[in-house]
Motif scaffolding. Structure first.
Motif, PDB file in Angstrom:
ATOM      1  N   THR A 154     -64.097  21.513 -39.618  1.00  0.00           N
ATOM      2  CA  THR A 154     -63.977  21.234 -37.584  1.00  0.00           C
ATOM      3  C   THR A 154     -65.136  21.036 -36.884  1.00  0.00           C
ATOM      4  N   ALA A 155     -65.510  20.947 -35.937  1.00  0.00           N
ATOM      5  CA  ALA A 155     -66.258  20.963 -35.262  1.00  0.00           C
ATOM      6  C   ALA A 155     -65.695  21.059 -33.645  1.00  0.00           C
ATOM      7  N   VAL A 156     -66.312  22.723 -32.396  1.00  0.00           N
ATOM      8  CA  VAL A 156     -65.496  22.836 -31.706  1.00  0.00           C
ATOM      9  C   VAL A 156     -66.659  22.825 -30.417  1.00  0.00           C
ATOM     10  N   VAL A 157     -65.928  21.576 -29.510  1.00  0.00           N
ATOM     11  CA  VAL A 157     -66.673  21.747 -28.627  1.00  0.00           C
ATOM     12  C   VAL A 157     -65.810  21.977 -27.224  1.00  0.00           C
ATOM     13  N   ALA A 212     -58.804  19.862 -37.996  1.00  0.00           N
ATOM     14  CA  ALA A 212     -58.109  19.702 -37.112  1.00  0.00           C
ATOM     15  C   ALA A 212     -56.883  19.714 -35.889  1.00  0.00           C
ATOM     16  N   GLU A 213     -55.713  19.889 -36.470  1.00  0.00           N
ATOM     17  CA  GLU A 213     -54.475  19.620 -36.282  1.00  0.00           C
ATOM     18  C   GLU A 213     -54.654  21.062 -36.098  1.00  0.00           C
ATOM     19  N   GLU A 214     -54.818  21.942 -37.039  1.00  0.00           N
ATOM     20  CA  GLU A 214     -54.266  23.402 -36.626  1.00  0.00           C
ATOM     21  C   GLU A 214     -54.882  23.963 -35.730  1.00  0.00           C
ATOM     22  N   VAL A 215     -56.357  23.803 -35.759  1.00  0.00           N
ATOM     23  CA  VAL A 215     -57.245  24.151 -34.442  1.00  0.00           C
ATOM     24  C   VAL A 215     -56.781  23.743 -33.416  1.00  0.00           C
ATOM     25  N   ALA A 216     -56.597  22.759 -32.850  1.00  0.00           N
ATOM     26  CA  ALA A 216     -55.610  22.409 -31.855  1.00  0.00           C
ATOM     27  C   ALA A 216     -54.963  22.902 -31.668  1.00  0.00           C
ATOM     28  N   VAL A 263     -63.616  16.539 -35.116  1.00  0.00           N
ATOM     29  CA  VAL A 263     -63.599  17.789 -34.095  1.00  0.00           C
ATOM     30  C   VAL A 263     -62.537  18.067 -32.670  1.00  0.00           C
ATOM     31  N   VAL A 264     -62.027  19.312 -31.995  1.00  0.00           N
ATOM     32  CA  VAL A 264     -61.664  19.488 -31.026  1.00  0.00           C
ATOM     33  C   VAL A 264     -62.266  19.712 -30.399  1.00  0.00           C
ATOM     34  N   SER A 265     -62.077  19.108 -28.803  1.00  0.00           N
ATOM     35  CA  SER A 265     -62.454  18.708 -27.843  1.00  0.00           C
ATOM     36  C   SER A 265     -62.194  19.667 -26.631  1.00  0.00           C
ATOM     37  N   VAL A 266     -61.775  20.672 -26.543  1.00  0.00           N
ATOM     38  CA  VAL A 266     -60.889  21.767 -25.103  1.00  0.00           C
ATOM     39  C   VAL A 266     -61.369  22.269 -23.711  1.00  0.00           C
ATOM     40  N   HIS A 267     -60.890  21.552 -22.772  1.00  0.00           N
ATOM     41  CA  HIS A 267     -61.795  21.591 -22.077  1.00  0.00           C
ATOM     42  C   HIS A 267     -60.815  21.881 -20.243  1.00  0.00           C
ATOM     43  N   SER A 319     -67.312   8.898 -33.758  1.00  0.00           N
ATOM     44  CA  SER A 319     -67.196   8.095 -35.198  1.00  0.00           C
ATOM     45  C   SER A 319     -66.546   9.142 -35.995  1.00  0.00           C
ATOM     46  N   ILE A 320     -65.916   9.759 -35.786  1.00  0.00           N
ATOM     47  CA  ILE A 320     -64.979  11.346 -36.621  1.00  0.00           C
ATOM     48  C   ILE A 320     -63.768  10.845 -35.345  1.00  0.00           C
ATOM     49  N   PRO A 321     -62.510  11.889 -36.221  1.00  0.00           N
ATOM     50  CA  PRO A 321     -61.334  12.058 -35.325  1.00  0.00           C
ATOM     51  C   PRO A 321     -62.137  12.927 -33.991  1.00  0.00           C
ATOM     52  N   VAL A 322     -61.304  12.908 -33.043  1.00  0.00           N
ATOM     53  CA  VAL A 322     -61.834  13.869 -31.722  1.00  0.00           C
ATOM     54  C   VAL A 322     -60.102  13.905 -31.111  1.00  0.00           C
ATOM     55  N   ILE A 323     -59.737  15.307 -31.189  1.00  0.00           N
ATOM     56  CA  ILE A 323     -58.736  15.437 -30.426  1.00  0.00           C
ATOM     57  C   ILE A 323     -59.092  16.099 -29.354  1.00  0.00           C
ATOM     58  N   VAL A 324     -58.708  16.355 -27.690  1.00  0.00           N
ATOM     59  CA  VAL A 324     -59.452  16.759 -26.542  1.00  0.00           C
ATOM     60  C   VAL A 324     -57.817  16.738 -26.428  1.00  0.00           C
TER      61      VAL A 324
END
Length: 283
Positions: free
Chosen positions: A4-7, A140-144, A84-88, A108-113
């Motif tokens: 999981t990448a973090v943005v 990713a779900e756990e990171v979010a 990706v987990v994208s936090v804003h 192209s990959i799942p992204v949780i915003v």
């Protein structure tokens, strides 16, 4: 194995060394000065924004285009990320979350915003927790989930010399009721579910800063916390407040940083803010 990448966006105001060491991708929000857009963090400094505000230049902010997020998500995928987990910052303060969500649909990959409902290091500490979890192999779900929980327990309190900049930027929210008293009070404000709200009214700047200190100690409630003291063009105030908090808060880490151009454009010179983020205890 899931990677999981973090943005996040530039309003997290994360120290550059932590961004690099944790592999966090940062998408810049833009500041617009007299019609000219600049990327926060690379093309315009807080000092330049403070000077523009004092000169009564037209200063506003602009969400990143969805293409900027699409590029970040594509780079994460190319580097081997499977999600990706994208936090804003709060969606009630900016359309940044909406831009990220639009880009996520085409990734192209799942992204949780994640809408953090906060800003600055009150969000940044949550991003760091998410990045640490991602490094350890969390889904990713756990990171979010970790990001949301940390952000939800954080407080963002701030003192402004004047409400005028918040009014000009349209970010004043429930603090609108204080405008008629703006000349006679020094307001302490907070973020409540992502919106600016009045907390207390104090008669002088020195008393407001002293009260801000007490409020931070109250919110910490004796727990180990990560504390960020932010300022715009007020380093002496911020350093003095941080020093007092270090002496009063047990087992807490306190850092001082100037807010970036985006938040600075809305709060104006002289602002001092504190992010209070209790560290998660053992499960």
């Amino acid at each position: 194995m899931e990677r999981t990448a973090v943005v996040t966006d530039s309003t997290a105001y994360l120290p550059a060394d932590l961004v690099a060491s944790r592999g966090i991708r940062v998408v810049p929000v833009q500041v617009v000065v007299d019609g000219h857009p600049y990327d926060e963090g690379t093309e315009i400094s807080p000092t330049e924004v403070a000077a523009a505000l004092r000169d009564w230049s037209v200063v506003s902010t602009s969400r990143p285009a969805p293409e900027r997020f699409a590029q970040a998500y594509a780079e994460a995928a190319d580097a081997g990320a499977t999600a990706v987990v994208s936090v804003h910052l709060s969606g009630d303060m900016s359309g940044t979350y909406d831009s990220a969500a639009l880009a996520a649909r085409e990734a192209s990959i799942p992204v949780i915003v994640v809408d953090s409902r906060t800003v600055a290091m009150a969000m940044g500490f949550a991003v760091l927790d998410g990045a640490r979890a991602a490094e350890s192999g969390a889904s990713a779900e756990e990171v979010a989930r970790i990001v949301r929980e940390r952000a939800m327990t954080s407080n963002a309190l701030f003192y402004v010399d004047t409400l005028d900049y918040l009014r000009r930027g349209g970010r004043i929210g429930a603090a609108q009721a204080l405008l008629g008293q703006a000349l006679s009070v020094k307001p302490i404000l907070e973020l409540v579910d992502g919106r600016v709200a009045p907390l207390e009214k104090v008669r002088t700047g020195s008393k407001a800063l002293a009260r801000l200190e007490e409020l931070v100690v109250e919110r910490a409630a004796g727990r180990p916390c990560d504390i960020a003291v932010h300022h715009l063009d007020s380093p002496e105030r911020a350093e003095a407040l941080a020093g007092r908090l270090v002496s009063r808060l047990v087992d807490s880490r306190v850092l001082v940083s100037e807010v970036g151009a985006v938040v600075g454009a809305h709060v104006g010179p002289g602002m001092v803010a504190v992010g209070v983020s209790p560290r998660p205890g053992p499960a």
